[in-house]
Scaffold this active site. Structure first.
Site, PDB file in Angstrom:
ATOM      1  N   CYS A 128      48.337  37.888  36.578  1.00 53.47           N
ATOM      2  CA  CYS A 128      47.774  38.445  37.813  1.00 53.47           C
ATOM      3  C   CYS A 128      48.797  39.408  38.426  1.00 53.47           C
ATOM      4  O   CYS A 128      49.198  40.375  37.782  1.00 53.47           O
ATOM      5  CB  CYS A 128      47.381  37.291  38.741  1.00 53.47           C
ATOM      6  SG  CYS A 128      46.534  37.740  40.267  1.00 53.47           S
ATOM      7  N   ASP A 154      36.221  40.297  34.152  1.00 53.35           N
ATOM      8  CA  ASP A 154      37.109  40.298  35.317  1.00 53.35           C
ATOM      9  C   ASP A 154      36.520  41.185  36.406  1.00 53.35           C
ATOM     10  O   ASP A 154      36.451  42.410  36.258  1.00 53.35           O
ATOM     11  CB  ASP A 154      38.494  40.807  34.903  1.00 53.35           C
ATOM     12  CG  ASP A 154      39.559  40.562  35.951  1.00 53.35           C
ATOM     13  OD1 ASP A 154      39.225  40.600  37.151  1.00 53.35           O
ATOM     14  OD2 ASP A 154      40.723  40.347  35.568  1.00 53.35           O
ATOM     15  N   HIS A 176      38.821  36.942  35.394  1.00 50.70           N
ATOM     16  CA  HIS A 176      40.171  36.978  35.918  1.00 50.70           C
ATOM     17  C   HIS A 176      40.732  35.553  35.998  1.00 50.70           C
ATOM     18  O   HIS A 176      40.043  34.626  36.379  1.00 50.70           O
ATOM     19  CB  HIS A 176      40.165  37.599  37.317  1.00 50.70           C
ATOM     20  CG  HIS A 176      41.531  37.947  37.823  1.00 50.70           C
ATOM     21  ND1 HIS A 176      42.210  39.062  37.400  1.00 50.70           N
ATOM     22  CD2 HIS A 176      42.351  37.321  38.697  1.00 50.70           C
ATOM     23  CE1 HIS A 176      43.388  39.108  37.999  1.00 50.70           C
ATOM     24  NE2 HIS A 176      43.494  38.064  38.789  1.00 50.70           N
TER      25      HIS A 176
END
Length: 218
Positions: A117, A164, A191
């Site tokens: 991330c 995502d 994600h």
């Protein structure tokens, strides 16, 4: 397996970090870069996992520059808090903290940065700017498309999910077009697919990404 240690960055800033050490001779070192949720139980588990694979793993607490000991979960309120902390951390300062962890690992052998991330985006910058690392791996780094003009100085691979919602596939394709020398792997996942604390966890994709990462870092 793990312990909390203190790192000192080049500018004198002191920060906490989680360190996990293998039981046998180390294959190398890995710097694990957090999501926007701090060095929480998931990131510690990731470090422990790499230690079991034979690597000395350190996760620097990158939020310590704005608030110490931040550990968040994965609810909506946590996301908003984490985004707020992230915006207060200058990327150059974060790289100083990553550099401190990498230098501590130098005796373990080659050092790879592996980020998730926000950490995935920082892993890309580390590959471009830090001479203290040998390789880098970025998982779903949403800011990578904005810094893709910078050229990595060390080998790097990237992992993205095609579902995502925060990183459109058009951005991933742009990365692949502009950096054709970088292996970019795309998974049928969303994600955070590597995090088994999140609803978006995808075990098959996480396992395959880990296999590719371990092969890459050697």
């Amino acid at each position: 397996m793990g312990e909390i240690i203190e790192l000192t960055a080049a500018d004198g800033h002191k920060l906490n970090a989680y360190k996990a050490t293998p039981t046998a001779t180390a294959k190398g070192g890995v710097v694990i870069l957090q999501e926007i949720f701090g060095v929480n139980s998931h990131i510690k588990n990731v470090c422990d996992g790499y230690a079991k694979q034979g690597y000395v793993a350190i996760a620097p607490a990158l939020f310590d520059r704005v608030a110490p000991n931040i550990t968040l979960a994965y609810e909506q309120d946590d996301i908003q808090q984490g985004l707020g902390y992230m915006k207060k951390v200058d990327s150059d300062d974060a790289l100083k903290d990553i550099d401190a962890a990498a230098k501590l690992l130098a005796d373990a052998g080659n050092v790879a940065v592996i980020g998730y991330c926000w950490g995935g985006s920082l892993a890309y910058l580390a590959a471009c700017r830090l001479p203290s690392i040998d390789k880098a791996v970025g998982y779903y780094g949403g800011q990578i498309p904005q810094t893709i003009e910078e050229e990595p100085k060390v080998p790097i691979i990237l992992h993205f999910g095609d579902k995502d919602a925060s990183i459109p596939m058009s951005a991933v394709e742009d990365v692949k077009t502009r950096r054709p020398d970088i292996p970019v792997y795309v998974y049928p996942a969303g994600h955070g697919f590597n995090c088994d604390h999140r609803g978006s966890y995808d075990a098959e994709s996480a396992h395959l990404a880990l296999e590719r990462t371990l092969e890459f870092i050697g």
